[in-house]
Design a protein around this motif. Structure first.
Motif, PDB file in Angstrom:
ATOM      1  N   THR A   1       8.611   5.303   9.402  1.00 28.87           N
ATOM      2  CA  THR A   1       7.294   4.716   9.617  1.00 28.87           C
ATOM      3  C   THR A   1       6.216   5.699   9.187  1.00 28.87           C
ATOM      4  N   ILE A   2       5.391   5.289   8.234  1.00 32.51           N
ATOM      5  CA  ILE A   2       4.298   6.116   7.721  1.00 32.51           C
ATOM      6  C   ILE A   2       2.992   5.606   8.317  1.00 32.51           C
ATOM      7  N   PRO A   3       2.266   6.446   9.043  1.00 39.98           N
ATOM      8  CA  PRO A   3       0.999   6.005   9.640  1.00 39.98           C
ATOM      9  C   PRO A   3      -0.004   5.571   8.571  1.00 39.98           C
ATOM     10  N   ALA A   4      -0.969   4.769   8.976  1.00 38.58           N
ATOM     11  CA  ALA A   4      -2.004   4.287   8.058  1.00 38.58           C
ATOM     12  C   ALA A   4      -2.776   5.458   7.464  1.00 38.58           C
ATOM     13  N   HIS A   5      -3.046   5.389   6.187  1.00 36.21           N
ATOM     14  CA  HIS A   5      -3.825   6.400   5.460  1.00 36.21           C
ATOM     15  C   HIS A   5      -3.230   7.802   5.607  1.00 36.21           C
TER      16      HIS A   5
ATOM     17  N   LEU B   1       5.670  10.202   0.372  1.00 36.75           N
ATOM     18  CA  LEU B   1       5.370   8.784   0.508  1.00 36.75           C
ATOM     19  C   LEU B   1       3.982   8.644   1.124  1.00 36.75           C
ATOM     20  N   ALA B   2       3.126   7.907   0.458  1.00 34.19           N
ATOM     21  CA  ALA B   2       1.752   7.746   0.931  1.00 34.19           C
ATOM     22  C   ALA B   2       1.469   6.286   1.264  1.00 34.19           C
ATOM     23  N   ASN B   3       0.908   6.066   2.434  1.00 33.27           N
ATOM     24  CA  ASN B   3       0.523   4.731   2.885  1.00 33.27           C
ATOM     25  C   ASN B   3      -0.997   4.626   2.827  1.00 33.27           C
ATOM     26  N   SER B   4      -1.497   3.832   1.872  1.00 35.89           N
ATOM     27  CA  SER B   4      -2.941   3.676   1.717  1.00 35.89           C
ATOM     28  C   SER B   4      -3.484   2.496   2.515  1.00 35.89           C
ATOM     29  N   GLY B   5      -2.617   1.833   3.267  1.00 36.81           N
ATOM     30  CA  GLY B   5      -3.034   0.658   4.022  1.00 36.81           C
ATOM     31  C   GLY B   5      -3.674   0.987   5.350  1.00 36.81           C
ATOM     32  N   ASP B   6      -4.157  -0.047   6.007  1.00 40.87           N
ATOM     33  CA  ASP B   6      -4.820   0.119   7.302  1.00 40.87           C
ATOM     34  C   ASP B   6      -3.863   0.008   8.474  1.00 40.87           C
ATOM     35  N   LYS B   7      -2.565  -0.278   8.184  1.00 38.17           N
ATOM     36  CA  LYS B   7      -1.569  -0.401   9.235  1.00 38.17           C
ATOM     37  C   LYS B   7      -0.376   0.507   8.933  1.00 38.17           C
ATOM     38  N   PRO B   8       0.356   0.917   9.955  1.00 37.50           N
ATOM     39  CA  PRO B   8       1.577   1.700   9.710  1.00 37.50           C
ATOM     40  C   PRO B   8       2.544   0.910   8.822  1.00 37.50           C
ATOM     41  N   LEU B   9       3.269   1.627   7.979  1.00 40.09           N
ATOM     42  CA  LEU B   9       4.186   1.003   7.040  1.00 40.09           C
ATOM     43  C   LEU B   9       5.594   1.560   7.248  1.00 40.09           C
ATOM     44  N   THR B  10       6.558   0.672   7.444  1.00 42.69           N
ATOM     45  CA  THR B  10       7.952   1.076   7.641  1.00 42.69           C
ATOM     46  C   THR B  10       8.727   0.873   6.344  1.00 42.69           C
TER      47      THR B  10
ATOM     48  N   PRO C   1       0.824  -1.225   0.000  1.00 43.53           N
ATOM     49  CA  PRO C   1       0.000   0.000   0.000  1.00 43.53           C
ATOM     50  C   PRO C   1       0.854   1.269   0.000  1.00 43.53           C
ATOM     51  N   LEU C   2       1.807   1.363  -0.925  1.00 46.48           N
ATOM     52  CA  LEU C   2       2.750   2.483  -0.940  1.00 46.48           C
ATOM     53  C   LEU C   2       2.711   3.193  -2.277  1.00 46.48           C
ATOM     54  N   SER C   3       2.716   4.547  -2.230  1.00 47.85           N
ATOM     55  CA  SER C   3       2.801   5.370  -3.430  1.00 47.85           C
ATOM     56  C   SER C   3       3.921   6.393  -3.253  1.00 47.85           C
ATOM     57  N   LEU C   4       4.652   6.670  -4.370  1.00 48.90           N
ATOM     58  CA  LEU C   4       5.732   7.638  -4.347  1.00 48.90           C
ATOM     59  C   LEU C   4       5.354   8.831  -5.211  1.00 48.90           C
ATOM     60  N   ASP C   5       5.727  10.014  -4.772  1.00 48.56           N
ATOM     61  CA  ASP C   5       5.404  11.227  -5.518  1.00 48.56           C
ATOM     62  C   ASP C   5       6.552  12.223  -5.384  1.00 48.56           C
ATOM     63  N   PRO C   6       7.377  12.409  -6.440  1.00 48.55           N
ATOM     64  CA  PRO C   6       8.456  13.394  -6.336  1.00 48.55           C
ATOM     65  C   PRO C   6       7.902  14.822  -6.343  1.00 48.55           C
ATOM     66  N   ILE C   7       8.503  15.664  -5.533  1.00 51.77           N
ATOM     67  CA  ILE C   7       8.085  17.070  -5.461  1.00 51.77           C
ATOM     68  C   ILE C   7       8.901  17.871  -6.473  1.00 51.77           C
ATOM     69  N   GLN C   8       8.228  18.743  -7.218  1.00 54.82           N
ATOM     70  CA  GLN C   8       8.888  19.531  -8.255  1.00 54.82           C
ATOM     71  C   GLN C   8      10.041  20.340  -7.674  1.00 54.82           C
ATOM     72  N   ASN C   9      11.210  20.248  -8.340  1.00 53.81           N
ATOM     73  CA  ASN C   9      12.407  20.958  -7.892  1.00 53.81           C
ATOM     74  C   ASN C   9      12.635  22.201  -8.743  1.00 53.81           C
ATOM     75  N   ARG C  10      13.217  23.223  -8.181  1.00 54.38           N
ATOM     76  CA  ARG C  10      13.432  24.490  -8.904  1.00 54.38           C
ATOM     77  C   ARG C  10      14.385  24.318 -10.082  1.00 54.38           C
ATOM     78  N   TYR C  11      15.225  23.289 -10.055  1.00 54.79           N
ATOM     79  CA  TYR C  11      16.193  23.066 -11.132  1.00 54.79           C
ATOM     80  C   TYR C  11      15.689  22.058 -12.166  1.00 54.79           C
ATOM     81  N   GLN C  12      14.415  21.673 -12.066  1.00 56.62           N
ATOM     82  CA  GLN C  12      13.849  20.698 -12.986  1.00 56.62           C
ATOM     83  C   GLN C  12      13.897  21.221 -14.423  1.00 56.62           C
ATOM     84  N   ILE C  13      14.420  20.406 -15.354  1.00 61.32           N
ATOM     85  CA  ILE C  13      14.521  20.820 -16.756  1.00 61.32           C
ATOM     86  C   ILE C  13      13.157  20.744 -17.432  1.00 61.32           C
TER      87      ILE C  13
END
Length: 349
Positions: A129-133, A73-82, A38-50
């Motif tokens: 450790t990312i808390p649930a949801h 980092l997003a945890n969509s699960g019902d339990k904490p994710l490490t 239940p993990l999603s990754l999302d890069p944040i836009q950087n000022r030096y991005q081409i």
């Protein structure tokens, strides 16, 4: 979370076309269970991005410049994710593909600036450790090399969840995700290849001829194909051949192209490898081709060792044979001594 999932799917398509494996999912087994993480990754836009439309870090910066790579980092699960966050250098797999998931630090000799040496990961990122949801944001300090360089530095941020699921086969699945990081000073570099060594080796299945191919420039090789064949030295008849229809090579990397010889024995003698690597990258006005020819020798001893390995004889069989040989030697020595002793007694008599 629906928006993030859509972006991740779009990213996979983008990377398949561009050759940049910004997001790769790795499993030891049971690929169908990938959505169990239940993990999603999302890069944040950087000022030096081409390019603002790319879903990976593509930064152009001056030497010695510092910035921070933002990562959600997003945890969509019902339990904490490490999870554990690591920086890795792009490599070329033995299948001839640029990959962004290898933890190896055995870098190519031409790689001056491995990405992990430029990103100062806080020790606390070894265990997050990312808390649930919940969605958490992290910053990773990055500093460009002090000296100006040509081409690109290529690698990835690797996120490994501490999550294991037992497959029906009894194999434990491990998951990891990565987002590519590409750094440049804005000075173009053209890839170039060379053939280093050719050797024969046996794996657990068969004998192979290994051709070490190296991209010693700081540029990605894309849209590649490989044609390799082996002949007896001085002859043209093809003994073994291999075609790779889709290949890419990471900057400043090398890999062992495996040309299968098969389960049969390889005869001692002199051989020649003929290898052609062709890139259809739009970087070139027409197809770019590298052609290599290299002789190699298989000694009688080496051929015998490969043949024995191909037989898959357990180690304990060799041990028993050695013990039998020792016992025979001891027995012969005892018999010789007895015979000499008997002759000596006959003389005395």
């Amino acid at each position: 979370m629906k928006k993030t999932s859509w972006l991740l799917k779009a990213l996979v398509v983008l990377l398949a076309v561009s050759g940049l494996g910004s997001l790769t999912q790795v499993q030891a087994a049971d690929t169908g269970n990938s959505m169990a993480v239940p993990l999603s990754l999302d890069p944040i836009q950087n000022r030096y991005q081409i390019n603002k439309n790319t879903y990976y870090y593509d930064l152009q910066m001056k030497p010695n410049t510092e910035t921070k790579l933002g990562l959600k980092l997003a945890n969509s699960g019902d339990k904490p994710l490490t999870v554990q966050v690591q920086a890795i250098a792009a490599r070329t797999s033995d299948q001839g593909q640029a990959i962004y998931t290898s933890l190896s630090t055995n870098y190519d000799s031409s790689l001056k600036y491995p990405l992990p040496t430029l990103i100062d990961l806080p020790e606390k990122y070894q265990k997050i450790t990312i808390p649930a949801h919940q969605t958490a944001t992290y910053s990773l300090p990055l500093k460009m090399p002090a000296k100006q360089f040509k081409g690109v530095i290529l690698g990835a941020l690797l996120v490994r969840p501490n999550l294991k699921t037992a497959a029906k086969s009894g194999i434990t699945n491990k998951y990891a995700y990565s987002i590519a990081v590409q750094l440049t000073n804005g000075i173009d570099e053209t890839p170039d290849l060379r053939l280093n060594t050719v050797k024969v080796q046996h794996d657990q299945v068969q004998t192979n001829v290994l051709a070490n191919l190296q991209n010693y420039k700081a540029a990605l090789v894309r849209k590649g194909t490989i044609a390799a064949r082996i002949t007896k030295q001085g002859q043209n008849r093809t003994l073994k051949s291999l075609a790779v229809n889709r290949s890419s090579m990471a900057p400043n990397s090398n890999f062992d192209l495996k040309i299968p010889w098969g389960a049969g024995a390889i005869a001692p003698g002199d051989y020649t490898l003929h290898l052609t690597y062709t890139s259809q990258d739009p970087l070139y006005t027409k197809a770019k081709t590298w052609q290599f020819t290299k002789n190699f020798h298989v000694s009688a001893l080496e051929a015998a060792q490969l043949t024995l390995q191909a037989l898959h004889i357990p180690w304990w069989v060799y041990l028993i044979l050695v013990l039998i040989l020792i016992a025979l030697i001891v027995l012969i020595v005892i018999l010789i001594k007895r015979r000499k002793g008997g002759k000596a007694r006959d003389k005395d008599a």
